[in-house]
Design a protein around this motif. Structure first.
Motif, PDB file in Angstrom:
ATOM      1  N   ARG A  67       0.683  -1.175  -0.016  1.00  0.00           N
ATOM      2  CA  ARG A  67       0.119   0.086  -0.001  1.00  0.00           C
ATOM      3  C   ARG A  67       0.871   1.312   0.093  1.00  0.00           C
ATOM      4  O   ARG A  67       0.337   2.219   0.036  1.00  0.00           O
ATOM      5  CB  ARG A  67      -0.934  -0.034   1.296  1.00  0.00           C
ATOM      6  CG  ARG A  67      -1.911  -1.124   1.279  1.00  0.00           C
ATOM      7  CD  ARG A  67      -3.227  -0.711   1.436  1.00  0.00           C
ATOM      8  NE  ARG A  67      -4.115  -1.660   1.425  1.00  0.00           N
ATOM      9  CZ  ARG A  67      -5.245  -1.744   1.921  1.00  0.00           C
ATOM     10  NH1 ARG A  67      -5.798  -0.691   2.784  1.00  0.00           N
ATOM     11  NH2 ARG A  67      -6.272  -2.858   1.997  1.00  0.00           N
TER      12      ARG A  67
ATOM     13  N   ALA B 170      -8.494   9.582   6.153  1.00  0.00           N
ATOM     14  CA  ALA B 170      -8.425   8.204   5.881  1.00  0.00           C
ATOM     15  C   ALA B 170     -10.004   7.853   5.709  1.00  0.00           C
ATOM     16  O   ALA B 170      -9.957   6.910   4.724  1.00  0.00           O
ATOM     17  CB  ALA B 170      -7.782   7.365   7.114  1.00  0.00           C
ATOM     18  N   LEU B 171     -10.798   8.332   5.981  1.00  0.00           N
ATOM     19  CA  LEU B 171     -12.418   8.188   5.780  1.00  0.00           C
ATOM     20  C   LEU B 171     -12.725   8.503   4.485  1.00  0.00           C
ATOM     21  O   LEU B 171     -13.620   8.023   3.974  1.00  0.00           O
ATOM     22  CB  LEU B 171     -13.107   8.695   7.075  1.00  0.00           C
ATOM     23  CG  LEU B 171     -13.140   7.998   8.533  1.00  0.00           C
ATOM     24  CD1 LEU B 171     -13.744   8.862   9.259  1.00  0.00           C
ATOM     25  CD2 LEU B 171     -13.578   6.547   8.277  1.00  0.00           C
ATOM     26  N   GLY B 172     -12.260   9.561   3.885  1.00  0.00           N
ATOM     27  CA  GLY B 172     -12.579   9.922   2.625  1.00  0.00           C
ATOM     28  C   GLY B 172     -13.379  11.358   2.983  1.00  0.00           C
ATOM     29  O   GLY B 172     -14.039  11.590   3.794  1.00  0.00           O
TER      30      GLY B 172
ATOM     31  N   LYS C 229     -17.138   6.447  -1.803  1.00  0.00           N
ATOM     32  CA  LYS C 229     -16.184   5.597  -0.768  1.00  0.00           C
ATOM     33  C   LYS C 229     -15.750   4.245  -1.028  1.00  0.00           C
ATOM     34  O   LYS C 229     -14.958   3.608  -0.710  1.00  0.00           O
ATOM     35  CB  LYS C 229     -16.874   5.758   0.507  1.00  0.00           C
ATOM     36  CG  LYS C 229     -16.778   7.210   1.114  1.00  0.00           C
ATOM     37  CD  LYS C 229     -17.156   7.127   2.586  1.00  0.00           C
ATOM     38  CE  LYS C 229     -17.062   8.436   3.136  1.00  0.00           C
ATOM     39  NZ  LYS C 229     -17.456   8.522   4.572  1.00  0.00           N
TER      40      LYS C 229
ATOM     41  N   TRP D 277     -10.944   2.931  -4.677  1.00  0.00           N
ATOM     42  CA  TRP D 277      -9.749   3.035  -3.697  1.00  0.00           C
ATOM     43  C   TRP D 277      -9.296   4.704  -4.005  1.00  0.00           C
ATOM     44  O   TRP D 277      -9.556   5.403  -4.603  1.00  0.00           O
ATOM     45  CB  TRP D 277      -8.735   2.246  -4.521  1.00  0.00           C
ATOM     46  CG  TRP D 277      -8.514   0.860  -4.216  1.00  0.00           C
ATOM     47  CD1 TRP D 277      -9.488  -0.001  -4.509  1.00  0.00           C
ATOM     48  CD2 TRP D 277      -7.665   0.053  -3.116  1.00  0.00           C
ATOM     49  NE1 TRP D 277      -9.331  -1.369  -4.133  1.00  0.00           N
ATOM     50  CE2 TRP D 277      -8.200  -1.138  -3.085  1.00  0.00           C
ATOM     51  CE3 TRP D 277      -6.552   0.469  -2.524  1.00  0.00           C
ATOM     52  CZ2 TRP D 277      -7.384  -2.139  -2.270  1.00  0.00           C
ATOM     53  CZ3 TRP D 277      -5.822  -0.483  -1.784  1.00  0.00           C
ATOM     54  CH2 TRP D 277      -6.374  -1.563  -1.831  1.00  0.00           C
ATOM     55  N   ARG D 278      -8.241   4.896  -2.762  1.00  0.00           N
ATOM     56  CA  ARG D 278      -7.807   6.290  -3.012  1.00  0.00           C
ATOM     57  C   ARG D 278      -6.294   6.422  -2.776  1.00  0.00           C
ATOM     58  O   ARG D 278      -5.772   5.500  -1.957  1.00  0.00           O
ATOM     59  CB  ARG D 278      -8.528   7.099  -1.649  1.00  0.00           C
ATOM     60  CG  ARG D 278      -9.983   7.235  -2.029  1.00  0.00           C
ATOM     61  CD  ARG D 278     -10.761   7.788  -0.612  1.00  0.00           C
ATOM     62  NE  ARG D 278      -9.926   8.886  -0.264  1.00  0.00           N
ATOM     63  CZ  ARG D 278      -9.576   8.785   1.101  1.00  0.00           C
ATOM     64  NH1 ARG D 278      -9.648   7.726   1.752  1.00  0.00           N
ATOM     65  NH2 ARG D 278      -8.914   9.966   1.530  1.00  0.00           N
TER      66      ARG D 278
ATOM     67  N   LEU E 197      -1.131   3.994   8.723  1.00  0.00           N
ATOM     68  CA  LEU E 197      -2.067   4.202   7.593  1.00  0.00           C
ATOM     69  C   LEU E 197      -2.119   3.223   6.261  1.00  0.00           C
ATOM     70  O   LEU E 197      -3.083   3.187   5.554  1.00  0.00           O
ATOM     71  CB  LEU E 197      -1.902   5.742   7.060  1.00  0.00           C
ATOM     72  CG  LEU E 197      -3.138   6.272   5.964  1.00  0.00           C
ATOM     73  CD1 LEU E 197      -4.396   6.026   6.405  1.00  0.00           C
ATOM     74  CD2 LEU E 197      -2.649   7.596   5.717  1.00  0.00           C
TER      75      LEU E 197
ATOM     76  N   ALA F 282      -5.643   1.042   8.589  1.00  0.00           N
ATOM     77  CA  ALA F 282      -5.609   0.421   7.345  1.00  0.00           C
ATOM     78  C   ALA F 282      -6.787  -0.546   7.052  1.00  0.00           C
ATOM     79  O   ALA F 282      -7.286  -0.370   5.758  1.00  0.00           O
ATOM     80  CB  ALA F 282      -4.226   0.105   6.758  1.00  0.00           C
TER      81      ALA F 282
ATOM     82  N   ARG G 229      -9.950  -0.063   4.854  1.00  0.00           N
ATOM     83  CA  ARG G 229      -9.797   1.126   4.337  1.00  0.00           C
ATOM     84  C   ARG G 229      -9.151   0.998   2.951  1.00  0.00           C
ATOM     85  O   ARG G 229      -8.013   0.369   3.185  1.00  0.00           O
ATOM     86  CB  ARG G 229      -9.094   2.496   4.970  1.00  0.00           C
ATOM     87  CG  ARG G 229      -9.774   2.742   6.238  1.00  0.00           C
ATOM     88  CD  ARG G 229     -10.833   3.581   6.092  1.00  0.00           C
ATOM     89  NE  ARG G 229     -11.699   3.779   7.410  1.00  0.00           N
ATOM     90  CZ  ARG G 229     -12.731   3.324   7.402  1.00  0.00           C
ATOM     91  NH1 ARG G 229     -13.717   2.966   6.440  1.00  0.00           N
ATOM     92  NH2 ARG G 229     -13.667   3.833   8.510  1.00  0.00           N
ATOM     93  N   SER G 230      -9.476   1.209   1.805  1.00  0.00           N
ATOM     94  CA  SER G 230      -8.889   1.014   0.393  1.00  0.00           C
ATOM     95  C   SER G 230      -7.991   2.180   0.097  1.00  0.00           C
ATOM     96  O   SER G 230      -8.302   2.958  -0.846  1.00  0.00           O
ATOM     97  CB  SER G 230      -9.984   0.734  -0.683  1.00  0.00           C
ATOM     98  OG  SER G 230     -10.768  -0.372  -0.271  1.00  0.00           O
ATOM     99  N   VAL G 231      -6.963   2.229   0.844  1.00  0.00           N
ATOM    100  CA  VAL G 231      -5.983   3.597   0.846  1.00  0.00           C
ATOM    101  C   VAL G 231      -4.717   3.257   0.355  1.00  0.00           C
ATOM    102  O   VAL G 231      -4.091   2.367   0.990  1.00  0.00           O
ATOM    103  CB  VAL G 231      -6.228   4.307   2.027  1.00  0.00           C
ATOM    104  CG1 VAL G 231      -5.034   5.714   2.143  1.00  0.00           C
ATOM    105  CG2 VAL G 231      -7.512   4.855   2.304  1.00  0.00           C
TER     106      VAL G 231
END
Length: 358
Positions: free
Chosen positions: A177, A226-228, A234, A237-238, A267, A273, A276-278
């Motif tokens: 990531r 992190a939440l967007g 949402k 992915w970000r 994160l 993480a 979360r798709s970060v």
């Protein structure tokens, strides 16, 4: 200041704006319990023609400050405040006497407000996060960029091959990531990230953090990022881009930046993480050997790419001439300067000295 519309005291001085008053007014009926239900919706890419108001209700206040427009609307059993920022992002908050009423008013105010048109092929939509006096804020902007096919010749062949592989990555084949681009200034790291944002636009929203020192120093700011931002987006992915983060990920980062490095790593693959798709994309001018070992350990990075100068032969082919190019090659910035005839701005590596022999 005590106002009959406010059930609490508010201190206002010359540092406050009319927007601050609207922020206080939306809390009034919620604070007293008269309207005990509140809902908030955040939107990116809002149409300029969207009113962000339901058909019913009466407009009470409007405040415009440096391109940021806020308005307050009241109706039977509900109150609405909408803030529209530069970059066409917005936030709408509704308080109401029932949860069902709040849902209905919020839905009506934001119906058909989002710009769903796809940008042109040479345009990519990016968000820019920064901390303000009103908390974390995300501005949406449309950035012009060339495709990777058009830009590929600007990179050394080994670098281009690494970026080729990176562009082929899909969510289901994500090996890590953390994306790390390192190399000297002027080699095209930021340009490569813009091309990546375009190539991944179908499944990944790219955001740039303008103040990483504030992001990793504030847990509330970090959680918001992190939440967007966009409630309707949402599932994507970000990719969070943090540029020139030398101090954050250096070998001495633990001593110089406290918990910032730990929060960054959390994160990417820590508890924060989870779910979360970060992705986090970092750029630095520092060599890989000078970075903190926790950042570059195996299994953490999606990719570690050194973006260096074009070698002498490739730089000469790019320019169509070897004039002004040193034996060590040239960075992309130097090649563009040479192309414009700005030879005085170009660093030319000295040729090795030749010894005298008997």
């Amino acid at each position: 200041m005590r106002n009959p519309q406010l059930p609490f005291s508010v201190a206002i001085d010359d540092s406050d704006t009319p927007r601050d008053v609207l922020d206080a007014l939306i809390l009034s009926a919620f604070t007293t319990g008269e309207q005990p239900f509140a809902q908030t919706k955040r939107l990116a890419k809002v149409l300029k023609t969207a009113s962000l108001m339901p058909a019913e209700g009466q407009l009470q206040r409007v405040a415009t400050d440096n391109g940021v427009r806020s308005h307050l609307v009241c109706g039977e059993g509900w109150t609405l405040r909408a803030v529209r920022w530069q970059g066409d992002s917005a936030e709408v908050t509704v308080t109401a006497t029932s949860d069902e009423l709040a849902t209905r008013i919020l839905k009506e105010a934001t119906r058909n407000a989002k710009d769903s048109r796809k940008p042109a092929k040479d345009i990519v939509e990016m968000g820019f996060w920064h901390m303000t006096g009103h908390g974390p804020r995300r501005d949406n902007r449309r950035i012009t960029t060339q495709s990777w096919e058009q830009l590929r010749r600007n990179y050394a062949s080994d670098v281009a091959a690494s970026i080729d592989k990176l562009l082929e990555v899909k969510p289901e084949t994500m090996p890590g990531r953390l994306l790390l681009l390192h190399g000297a200034p002027g080699t095209g790291k930021t340009t490569a990230l813009r091309a990546l944002a375009q190539a991944w636009s179908d499944w990944c929203q790219v955001d740039c953090v303008l103040d990483p020192e504030s992001l990793f120093a504030s847990t509330s700011y970090l959680m918001q990022v992190a939440l967007g931002f966009d409630d309707e987006n949402k599932r994507k992915w970000r990719l969070l881009i943090v540029e020139d983060c030398d101090e954050l990920i250096s070998a001495s980062a633990k001593q110089s930046s406290g918990q910032s490095l730990s929060r960054l790593l959390n994160l990417t693959d820590g508890l924060l993480a989870q779910g979360r798709s970060v992705l986090v994309g970092l750029t630095t001018n520092e060599p890989l050997a000078s970075l903190h070992p926790a950042v570059v350990r195996p299994g953490r990075c999606l990719a570690q790419i050194e973006v260096g100068p074009l070698p002498f032969a490739e730089a000469s082919a790019w320019l169509g001439s070897s004039a002004g190019i040193g034996s060590q090659g040239a960075t992309l910035a130097e090649l563009f300067a040479l192309q414009r005839g700005e030879t005085g701005l170009v660093r030319v590596a000295p040729e090795p000295r030749v010894g005298h022999y008997l």
